[in-house]
Write an enzyme that holds these catalytic residues in place. Structure first.
Site, mmCIF file in Angstrom:
data_model
loop_
_atom_site.group_PDB
_atom_site.id
_atom_site.type_symbol
_atom_site.label_atom_id
_atom_site.label_comp_id
_atom_site.label_asym_id
_atom_site.label_seq_id
_atom_site.Cartn_x
_atom_site.Cartn_y
_atom_site.Cartn_z
ATOM 1 N N HIS A 1 45.172 33.638 32.563
ATOM 2 C CA HIS A 1 44.767 34.543 33.642
ATOM 3 C C HIS A 1 43.300 34.964 33.558
ATOM 4 O O HIS A 1 42.754 35.180 32.487
ATOM 5 C CB HIS A 1 45.663 35.782 33.691
ATOM 6 C CG HIS A 1 45.643 36.641 32.470
ATOM 7 N ND1 HIS A 1 46.409 36.379 31.363
ATOM 8 C CD2 HIS A 1 44.928 37.757 32.187
ATOM 9 C CE1 HIS A 1 46.189 37.303 30.449
ATOM 10 N NE2 HIS A 1 45.288 38.144 30.912
ATOM 11 N N LYS A 2 42.700 34.999 34.737
ATOM 12 C CA LYS A 2 41.319 35.438 34.963
ATOM 13 C C LYS A 2 40.257 34.574 34.283
ATOM 14 O O LYS A 2 39.102 34.986 34.181
ATOM 15 C CB LYS A 2 41.147 36.908 34.559
ATOM 16 C CG LYS A 2 41.929 37.866 35.445
ATOM 17 C CD LYS A 2 41.593 39.315 35.146
ATOM 18 C CE LYS A 2 42.321 40.252 36.084
ATOM 19 N NZ LYS A 2 42.023 41.677 35.788
#
Length: 212
Positions: free
Chosen positions: A140-141
């Site tokens: 994530h991210k």
């Protein structure tokens, strides 16, 4: 996708790209490759028609067919993308295997190769013309610039930033929050625990800079 696809390149990721389009019931019209020795040959019953710079074939792209650039070499990949942009006014499409997991809020550009079992997590940003090989995890991210290559089984942890043109070998682990510079290279199996500068090559566990 209603239009068939012409694949530019007939070696490297070209065969896996064909398999990806087959897995999504997309017809591949043929391959184009600069190697004349490949012209007239077939890859899984699909013919290598001619050269990518041949306008006789290129003119099919846009109105009658989509295009995908299946070339591992970044310099030549950029050349072919520019060729499609300028001559045909089109962007290459993505090749995403049906077994890949793409989060609903990930942002993905054009012309990416995303092979089987790849995981793209929440809030991930992937640029254009990247190559994500089998089983790569983009947590994530994380943010990947254009023309980034990630080897099979590599783990790009959360909030990692990878600059344009960087090469991540197979089985690499990059810990959360690390930045990998533009055109940097990370050797296979490395564990990256600190940031890597532009154009640097690192290898090992923990990854250390290799002097040129």
């Amino acid at each position: 996708m209603e239009k068939p696809v012409i694949i530019l390149g007939a070696t490297g990721i070209a065969h896996p790209a064909l398999e990806i389009f087959n897995s999504n019931d997309v017809v591949v019209y043929g391959f184009l490759d600069e190697d004349e020795n490949l012209h007239g040959t077939e890859i899984n019953t699909v013919s290598v028609l001619g050269n990518p710079e041949d306008d006789g074939f290129l003119k099919l792209v846009g109105k009658k067919a989509e295009a995908f650039v299946a070339v591992d070499d970044v310099k030549y990949r950029k050349f072919l993308v520019k060729l499609l942009n300028e001559r045909r006014k089109v962007q290459p499409i993505n090749a995403i295997h049906q077994t890949a997991y793409i989060s609903t809020d990930a942002v993905i550009g054009h012309g990416n190769f995303i092979n089987a079992k790849v995981t793209v997590g929440t809030g991930v940003e992937i640029g254009q013309h990247c190559i994500l090989n089998t089983g790569a995890i983009i947590d994530h991210k994380a943010k990947l610039g254009d023309f980034v290559q990630v080897g099979a089984g590599s783990i790009i942890n959360s909030e990692v930033t990878i600059g344009e043109g960087a090469f991540i070998g197979s089985g690499v682990t990059i810990v959360s929050g690390v930045t990998i510079g533009k055109n940097a290279r990370v050797g296979a199996g490395s564990v990256v625990i600190s940031s890597v500068g532009d154009n640097e090559t690192v290898f090992g566990n923990p990854a250390a800079k290799i002097k040129s």
